[in-house]
Structure formats: structure tokens, C-alpha cells
Design a protein around this motif. Structure first.
Motif, short mmCIF file in Angstrom:
data_model
loop_
_atom_site.label_atom_id
_atom_site.label_comp_id
_atom_site.label_asym_id
_atom_site.label_seq_id
_atom_site.Cartn_x
_atom_site.Cartn_y
_atom_site.Cartn_z
N GLY A 63 0.81 -1.19 0.10
CA GLY A 63 0.13 0.03 -0.06
C GLY A 63 0.83 1.27 -0.04
O GLY A 63 0.33 2.17 -0.64
N ALA A 66 1.86 1.80 -3.67
CA ALA A 66 0.99 2.31 -4.23
C ALA A 66 0.64 3.64 -3.99
O ALA A 66 0.31 4.49 -4.84
CB ALA A 66 -0.47 1.60 -3.92
N LEU A 71 3.73 1.39 -8.24
CA LEU A 71 3.12 0.07 -8.51
C LEU A 71 3.29 -0.17 -9.86
O LEU A 71 3.80 -1.35 -10.47
CB LEU A 71 2.04 -0.51 -7.86
CG LEU A 71 2.09 -0.86 -6.52
CD1 LEU A 71 0.49 -1.39 -6.06
CD2 LEU A 71 2.87 -1.77 -6.05
N HIS A 72 3.28 0.57 -10.66
CA HIS A 72 3.06 0.39 -12.17
C HIS A 72 4.63 0.40 -12.75
O HIS A 72 4.72 -0.37 -13.98
CB HIS A 72 2.48 1.81 -12.92
CG HIS A 72 3.30 2.96 -12.90
ND1 HIS A 72 3.26 3.78 -11.96
CD2 HIS A 72 4.13 3.64 -13.93
CE1 HIS A 72 3.95 4.91 -12.12
NE2 HIS A 72 4.57 4.57 -13.22
N ASP A 93 -3.03 -10.39 -2.79
CA ASP A 93 -3.58 -8.77 -2.80
C ASP A 93 -2.60 -7.96 -3.65
O ASP A 93 -2.88 -7.18 -4.38
CB ASP A 93 -3.78 -8.45 -1.46
CG ASP A 93 -5.29 -7.39 -1.44
OD1 ASP A 93 -6.16 -7.99 -2.20
OD2 ASP A 93 -5.05 -6.38 -1.12
N ALA A 94 -1.38 -7.95 -3.09
CA ALA A 94 -0.25 -7.27 -3.84
C ALA A 94 -0.15 -7.60 -5.22
O ALA A 94 0.03 -6.66 -6.08
CB ALA A 94 0.92 -7.44 -3.19
N ARG A 96 -2.54 -8.66 -7.29
CA ARG A 96 -3.55 -8.05 -7.88
C ARG A 96 -3.21 -6.53 -8.11
O ARG A 96 -3.72 -5.96 -9.32
CB ARG A 96 -5.01 -8.19 -7.13
CG ARG A 96 -5.57 -9.68 -7.48
CD ARG A 96 -6.95 -9.87 -6.66
NE ARG A 96 -6.72 -11.37 -6.29
CZ ARG A 96 -6.82 -11.69 -5.38
NH1 ARG A 96 -6.37 -11.01 -4.10
NH2 ARG A 96 -6.73 -13.15 -5.20
N GLN A 97 -2.83 -5.84 -7.03
CA GLN A 97 -2.59 -4.30 -7.40
C GLN A 97 -1.47 -4.07 -8.17
O GLN A 97 -1.63 -3.04 -9.05
CB GLN A 97 -2.23 -3.74 -5.99
CG GLN A 97 -3.32 -3.57 -4.72
CD GLN A 97 -2.70 -3.05 -3.53
OE1 GLN A 97 -2.24 -1.81 -3.82
NE2 GLN A 97 -2.64 -3.55 -2.46
N ALA A 100 -2.94 -4.69 -11.56
CA ALA A 100 -4.02 -3.66 -12.11
C ALA A 100 -3.30 -2.43 -12.50
O ALA A 100 -3.41 -1.58 -13.44
CB ALA A 100 -4.90 -3.25 -10.85
N ALA A 101 -2.08 -1.92 -11.79
CA ALA A 101 -1.33 -0.94 -12.34
C ALA A 101 -0.34 -0.97 -13.45
O ALA A 101 -0.04 -0.16 -14.25
CB ALA A 101 -0.18 -0.61 -11.10
#
Ligand SMILES: Nc1ncnc2c1ncn2[C@@H]1O[C@H](COP(=O)(O)OP(=O)(O)O)[C@@H](O)[C@H]1O
Ligand SMILES: Cc1ncc(COP(=O)(O)O)c(C=O)c1O
Ligand SMILES: [Mg+2]
Length: 284
Positions: A63, A66, A71-72, A93-94, A96-97, A100-101
């Protein structure tokens, strides 16, 4: 290339991140190490001090990255030794984040499940988490044969059984399966073998076995890290397999020359960039 490497950390010696981060960096990867546990030493000494990081720590650190909108930049998440089943959910969860990025980011899961007979101790629930939850999300998975047998739910006595099980794993989610250590019945005992399988290819590689007084630890963690960096840097499946097998061989040779139990991770640093001996993989 930026790799978020979520593994164990040992203060003394080499396992998990303490075995994998430097070789990955030496290959030119930028590594973001995130530690699942901080132990004094690896568990195969039979005693250790330290702690499993609180399960919220992984989510908190992901987090934090992020929150600074970084994260991207992450090209891949690599997970290894997990301290508790709860940490597993935080890792996914990490993942997935990160995805997503950066939709191109890969998740490489090294399903470290423990080997009680060898003294590799993993918390209860971790093996179930890896099989049921992590595997379907992973792009690359790198079990040893015991871990592949747990995933497949059966013993794999022949090379054909192992190849078939690796192909089954490809139907569960991953695109690449690296079996880091084979021990089927009619394998020549003087050869250490690994297998890499994708939907189109299957490669077997062998290197000579060293006669260590005690099996060194961290070999699998280093192998997975080097293999991932190879693939991310544009090597083919065959080239990434040949490179990691050869680099780890060179590192083990140095470990033996120095007469150490702990891996000669730093002394062998040139091996990660250009291995002294290159072993060739064979298609199967
Ligand atoms: N060339 C080699 N000679 C002797 N031992 C080796 C060689 N390559 C790897 N090993 C050992 O083989 C074992 C492989 O362990 P295994 O549990 O199957 O995989 P992992 O390291 O992923 O847990 C390790 O203990 C490692 O030290
Ligand atoms: C803390 C820790 N991390 C990772 C590992 C896995 O090491 P290997 O690469 O030999 O599977 C172990 C094995 O005992 C360990 O104790
Ligand atoms: Mg292992």
C-alpha cells in the motif's frame, strides 16, 4: 526491470531473499525485497531466532508503494518462503494491485512447502494456500518434485509422469513450470536435473552432482530468481533454464571449493552474469 521479491530474510547465511536478491541484482535487475520473516538463520539448523512478519505488513508495504504511485513500475512479483497462511492472502492482494497498475506484470510463485525430513519448516496451511489460491493466479511456478507431487496429488515415479504433471499445472493457470529438482526412479544418480515446460516446449537439463556433507539451503530460491530475471530480460525458455542451471552450478562449485555449508553467494558473483560452464538443455 523491477521485481518485488516477497520471501524470507535470514541475518546469517543465505535462504529466501538472502539467497536470491544479490544474484538477481548482479544480473541487472532492480529488486524490491519484502521480507515475509526475519530469522537469524535458515530453519535447517534446527533452531533459529526472529519472527514471522505480522500478516498486515505485506499489505501495508504494498500500500505504501501504491501511495507513491510506483506500483506500475513493477515488472514482476516473485514469492517464495511464506511465514503464515495469512501472509499468502496479502501477497495475492499485492499481486492484484501490481497487475492492475501494470497489466504486463508477471507473478512467479515458488511454492516453498517445506521438507520436514530435511528440516525445512513451513507453517501449517501454507501448502494448501499455495495449491488452492496462489497457483491459479501465477504466471510462472517453480516447484521441486516433492512440491509438484503435492500439487498433482500423487507420486510421480517416472520422467513421463513428471512431464504429464507439469502439463496439468499449465491447465491450472501458469504459463511456465520449472521443476527445480527431479528424482525419478531411473534417473542417473550422478546427474542433478531440472525441467522447464510451457504450452509449446519442454526442456530437460542436467549438471553434475557435488558431494556435499550436508545439502546446502537456498539453492531453489536462487534458481527461481535467476530464472525469472532471465525470462524478463528476453531469454527464451531454453536460454533461461540453461542460464540459471549453469549459474547455480558455478556458485555451488565455489561453495564446495571454499568448503562452506552456506552458499558462496557473493564469492561466486561473476557466475550470475556469465556462468563459467554452460550446460545445454535437451528437448523432450
Ligand atoms: N549440483 C548439485 N550437487 C549437489 N547438490 C545439489 C546440486 N544442485 C542442487 N543441489 C541440492 O539439491 C537440493 C535440491 O533441493 P530441493 O528441495 O529438491 O529443491 P529446493 O532447493 O527448491 O528446495 C538442495 O538441497 C541443493 O542444495
Ligand atoms: C527461512 C527459509 N527460507 C527459505 C528456505 C528454502 O530454501 P531452498 O531454496 O533450499 O528451498 C528455507 C529452507 O529451509 C528456509 O529455512
Ligand atoms: Mg525450495
Amino acid at each position: 526491470m523491477n521485481i518485488l521479491s516477497i520471501q524470507s530474510h535470514v541475518v546469517y547465511g543465505h535462504a529466501g531473499n538472502s539467497a536470491a536478491v544479490f544474484p538477481m541484482q548482479r544480473m541487472g535487475a532492480n529488486v524490491w525485497p519484502l521480507h515475509t520473516v526475519q530469522f537469524s538463520n535458515h530453519t535447517q539448523y534446527g533452531r533459529w531466532a526472529g519472527m514471522v512478519m505480522p500478516s498486515t505488513e505485506i499489505a501495508s508495504l504494498a500500500g505504501g508503494i501504491a501511495a507513491i504511485d510506483a506500483l506500475h513500475e513493477c515488472s514482476a512479483v516473485l514469492s517464495g518462503y511464506i511465514g503464515s497462511a495469512e501472509q499468502g492472502a496479502q501477497i495475492l492482494d499485492a499481486v492484484r494491485q501490481v497487475k492492475a497498475a501494470n497489466p504486463a506484470a508477471l507473478y512467479h510463485c515458488d511454492p516453498v512447502m517445506g521438507h520436514p525430513a530435511k528440516g525445512c519448516i513451513v507453517a501449517s496451511g501454507v501448502a494448501e494456500f499455495l495449491v488452492n489460491e496462489a497457483l491459479p493466479v501465477a504466471d510462472i511456478v517453480s516447484p521441486n518434485q516433492l512440491e509438484l507431487e503435492i500439487i498433482a496429488g500423487r507420486a510421480l515415479p517416472t520422467l513421463a509422469d513428471i512431464v504429464a504433471a507439469a502439463r496439468e499445472v499449465l491447465t491450472m493457470g501458469p504459463r511456465v513450470v520449472l521443476i527445480k529438482h527431479l528424482h525419478y526412479a531411473d534417473k542417473q544418480p550422478e546427474r542433478f536435473e531440472m525441467l522447464a515446460v510451457s504450452n509449446d516446449e519442454a526442456w530437460l537439463i542436467a549438471r553434475p552432482i557435488f558431494d556435499f556433507a550436508r545439502d546446502p539451503v537456498g539453492v531453489g530460491d536462487m534458481t527461481s530468481g535467476l530464472f525469472l530475471v532471465g525470462l524478463l530480460s528476453g531469454k527464451s525458455l531454453r536460454q533461461a533454464l540453461e542460464h540459471c542451471a549453469s549459474a547455480v552450478y558455478g556458485m555451488l562449485q565455489e561453495t564446495q571449493r571454499l568448503g562452506r555449508y552456506e552458499l558462496a553467494v557473493v564469492a561466486a558473483q561473476r557466475e550470475y552474469e556469465s556462468p563459467t560452464h554452460m550446460f545445454a538443455a535437451q528437448p523432450i
